[in-house]
Design a protein around this motif. Sequence first.
Motif, PDB file in Angstrom:
ATOM      1  N   LEU A  53      22.034  13.652 -47.920  1.00  0.00           N
ATOM      2  CA  LEU A  53      21.657  13.656 -46.502  1.00  0.00           C
ATOM      3  C   LEU A  53      21.897  15.000 -45.842  1.00  0.00           C
ATOM      4  O   LEU A  53      21.354  15.278 -44.778  1.00  0.00           O
ATOM      5  N   ASP A  59      28.776  13.499 -40.723  1.00  0.00           N
ATOM      6  CA  ASP A  59      28.031  14.700 -41.086  1.00  0.00           C
ATOM      7  C   ASP A  59      28.973  15.888 -41.199  1.00  0.00           C
ATOM      8  O   ASP A  59      30.201  15.744 -41.092  1.00  0.00           O
ATOM      9  N   VAL A  87      27.547   8.868 -38.552  1.00  0.00           N
ATOM     10  CA  VAL A  87      26.123   8.639 -38.834  1.00  0.00           C
ATOM     11  C   VAL A  87      25.970   7.273 -39.492  1.00  0.00           C
ATOM     12  O   VAL A  87      26.678   6.952 -40.453  1.00  0.00           O
ATOM     13  N   VAL A 102      23.427   4.787 -41.558  1.00  0.00           N
ATOM     14  CA  VAL A 102      22.250   4.916 -42.424  1.00  0.00           C
ATOM     15  C   VAL A 102      21.705   3.526 -42.755  1.00  0.00           C
ATOM     16  O   VAL A 102      22.446   2.652 -43.216  1.00  0.00           O
ATOM     17  N   VAL A 121      20.204   7.550 -39.366  1.00  0.00           N
ATOM     18  CA  VAL A 121      19.292   8.082 -40.388  1.00  0.00           C
ATOM     19  C   VAL A 121      18.598   6.896 -41.042  1.00  0.00           C
ATOM     20  O   VAL A 121      19.253   5.952 -41.496  1.00  0.00           O
ATOM     21  N   GLY A 136      16.839  10.224 -37.460  1.00  0.00           N
ATOM     22  CA  GLY A 136      16.312  11.067 -38.525  1.00  0.00           C
ATOM     23  C   GLY A 136      15.736  10.233 -39.658  1.00  0.00           C
ATOM     24  O   GLY A 136      16.114   9.081 -39.860  1.00  0.00           O
ATOM     25  N   CYS A 137      14.817  10.802 -40.402  1.00  0.00           N
ATOM     26  CA  CYS A 137      14.195  10.129 -41.541  1.00  0.00           C
ATOM     27  C   CYS A 137      14.422  10.943 -42.813  1.00  0.00           C
ATOM     28  O   CYS A 137      14.265  12.168 -42.807  1.00  0.00           O
ATOM     29  N   VAL A 138      14.786  10.266 -43.890  1.00  0.00           N
ATOM     30  CA  VAL A 138      14.997  10.915 -45.183  1.00  0.00           C
ATOM     31  C   VAL A 138      14.258  10.114 -46.249  1.00  0.00           C
ATOM     32  O   VAL A 138      14.453   8.895 -46.351  1.00  0.00           O
TER      33      VAL A 138
END
Length: 225
Positions: A120, A144, A150, A152, A185, A205-207
């Motif tokens: 990440l 982070d 964060v 997920v 995320v 956020g996108c992963v």
Amino acid sequence: MRLVIARCSVDYVGRLTAHLPMAPRLLLFKADGSVSVHADDRAFKPLNWMNPPCSVRESTDDAGTGIWTVTHDKSGEKLVLRIEEIQHDSSHTLGADPGLQKDGVEAHLQELLAEHITTLGDGYTLIRREYPTAIGPVDILCRDGAGATVAVELKRRGDIDGVEQLTRYLELLNRDPSLSPVTGVFAAQEIKPQARVLASDRGIGCVTLDYDALRGIEPDTPRLF
């Protein structure tokens, strides 16, 4: 959970305004404090809703019409329901839900990402997998590189439902001063464009995850470098 089928109109009063004219609808009042208004179409998506925490006040106007006011406890935004006729009104205790069981690949993705949390970003550290909340476990909770929390949410194929699920987790986690501020995320092997747009709009956020790379398997396709 309280289920009400009623002929009603709905007005949303807040940052935006919206109006649903008089018609038969299903009203859901859930134990988590949320309220949603449904029609007999649109699958599971409500016509309008109020996220928890909120309170409900029932009254009657001079004409005898029921006025149910749903007020968000923090923002002050409101849903005003004018009840012309109630066709059904019942309450049910569902109890704690065990939650959705992940399939083998999705569960393994969670395990692999926890082991390789720096996928990440540099400096990420794991707090724990399956972090418990009142509305279900967060797939992964981590920090982070700057030490911020964060959350997920993991999916094999990421769509709008997954973003909505993560949004609910973030609303709840950010009430905990020991964790706040918590960012999100959305991680998946494949993320649909609509989900990316919604996630971006909500600051999530996108992963995109490579399952084989996380497992340490080299791709079959030859590479120059």
